[in-house]
Scaffold this active site. Structure first.
Site, PDB file in Angstrom:
ATOM      1  N   CYS A   1       2.432   5.146   0.444  1.00 45.26           N
ATOM      2  CA  CYS A   1       2.766   6.218  -0.496  1.00 45.26           C
ATOM      3  C   CYS A   1       2.514   7.610   0.079  1.00 45.26           C
ATOM      4  CB  CYS A   1       1.960   6.056  -1.781  1.00 45.26           C
ATOM      5  SG  CYS A   1       2.345   4.549  -2.691  1.00 45.26           S
TER       6      CYS A   1
ATOM      7  N   GLY B   1       1.719   8.313  -8.399  1.00 43.02           N
ATOM      8  CA  GLY B   1       1.117   7.020  -8.094  1.00 43.02           C
ATOM      9  C   GLY B   1       1.055   6.093  -9.296  1.00 43.02           C
TER      10      GLY B   1
END
Lengths: 79, 354
Positions: free
Chosen positions: B138, B281
């Protein structure tokens, strides 16, 4: 199912899904012994449901501190 | 080092969260006693729907890693090409104008890499410099912007691309009913994003100075001994998610101090940051971020919207948020902070000035 059999089932869940290799007794503190953070607590709850074919209700987790508490909740939900 | 444009592309298949939940219930109900928990987990991530690399009914037919990775290469090349074409078109450039490309992904592997396949398909110059990166997860969207920026400091006449292709749906582990996998199966989606960046002198010739954000400074932060917080266990079935409850804790424990130290080095404080470009996230991560950075309620509006509309796209997500930010540019001269965290565990901070 006896309390001992339920305890053995909990031990199986703890070993298989949480990697816990210690003894599982009624007075075993769940959070400390099984290192229950939010995801591991959810894992315990879900795998207990799968193992015993029960459904725990919202709030059931709140009163559970020791293995003996969890045995009592499972027994109640097994009807 | 200026950010000219951000392009994006999605695979053509889209399913709303209701349809996805129904599919997961059908697939897993025989082995999961309380399937209501799957729905609860998938509702809690606040995702409204996701693009999918394949039609939803084809996932059950994937036989292991080979099938999934073949689909990654095929679909990833398609959406990667579309994202590059979108980004270059917005910048008024062609593939022949590009001097370097960084390709990031953590959801599939290829050799030759996807960027090499795009050289052939899109007609980049033979002297294009290529850097494919796997494993940053990520954080790779923010880290990629930072690394391209580093490169352009040395090559101020160059144009460079950062391309992220993430097809998270192809990493689905059908046999894994662990809580982390149940959460991941409700959270992550598919998409590609491409950033066009130009060095200082090239940006002047493109008339970017004064209207496009420039990268002022970057900061990488690695947190020692946190390898188990997030990542993959890679095996014959592909990529199995590692996700611990510590992810939001890492934000709470580290992010404010890291941001304060980084900004202080530039003579700034959090109060000087007008625009936040944060990786979506998940709800707990974003709530922790808002709390520790003491952000006003709408500071992460684009981030929350991206999470809701397309889910967490791993490294592509923060670039999608950047794209939306560019569409409504902040006041000239104001500062922005682009940030993400990922496996390592680590964070990457990029200071922007419009």
């Amino acid at each position: 199912m006896t309390d001992a059999e339920i305890r053995a089932g909990i031990a199986h869940v703890a070993r298989t899904h949480l990697g816990f290799e210690g003894d599982v007794q009624d007075d075993t503190q769940l959070v400390e012994a099984l290192r229950l953070d939010s995801l591991r607590l959810l894992t315990l709850v879900a795998e207990v449901e799968n193992h015993f074919s029960v459904m725990l209700e919202d709030g059931d987790e709140a009163g559970i501190e020791r293995v003996g508490d969890l045995v009592a909740v499972i027994r109640r939900r097994m009807g | 080092m200026y950010i000219a444009t951000v392009g994006r592309a999605f695979p053509p298949h889209y399913a709303d969260q209701d349809a996805l939940i129904a599919a997961f219930r059908a697939a897993w109900s025989a082995r999961y006693h309380n399937v209501g928990r799957i729905e609860q987990l998938h509702r809690n991530v606040l995702v409204g729907g996701r693009h999918l690399a394949l039609p939803i009914d084809q996932y059950l037919g994937l036989r292991g890693f080979t099938d999934a990775n073949d689909a990654f290469v095929r679909v990833g090349t398609d959406v990667g090409a579309a994202a590059v074409t979108d980004a270059l078109g917005r910048a008024g450039l062609t593939p022949r104008d590009v001097d370097a490309i960084w390709f990031v992904s953590v959801t599939g592997v290829a050799a030759p890499s996807i960027d090499a396949r795009l050289v052939n398909r899109l007609g980049f110059r033979p002297d294009i410099k290529r850097t494919p990166i796997f494993g940053l997860g990520c954080v790779a969207g923010a880290a990629g912007v930072a690394r391209v920026s580093d490169y352009l400091r040395g090559f101020p006449d160059h144009v460079a691309l950062l391309l992220s292709v993430e097809l998270c749906s192809l990493t689905l582990q059908k046999e894994d009913l662990s809580i982390p996998n149940l959460i991941a199966s409700g959270l992550f989606g598919d998409g590609a994003a491409c950033v066009v960046m130009a060095g200082e002198r090239r940006a002047e010739r493109m008339s970017l100075t004064g209207r496009a954000p420039c990268v002022v400074a970057t900061r990488s932060v690695f947190y020692p001994d946190t390898e188990g917080v997030m990542g993959w266990n890679i095996g014959s079935d592909g990529f199995k998610i590692v996700l611990s409850a510590e992810v939001p804790d890492m934000v709470t424990r580290h992010l404010r101090g890291d941001v304060d130290r980084f900004l202080a080095g530039q003579g700034l404080t959090v109060a000087d940051i007008r625009t936040w470009v944060a990786h979506p996230g998940g709800p707990k991560v974003l709530e922790a971020m808002q709390t520790v950075l003491e952000l006003p309620p709408d500071a992460l509006a684009h981030t929350w919207a991206s999470l809701s509309e397309v889910g967490n796209l791993s490294s592509a997500s923060v670039l999608m948020v950047l794209r939306e930010t560019l569409a409504e540019p902040p006041t000239p001269g104001s500062y922005g902070l682009l940030l993400a965290m990922g496996p390592g565990f680590c964070s990457e901070l990029v200071l922007l000035r419009w």
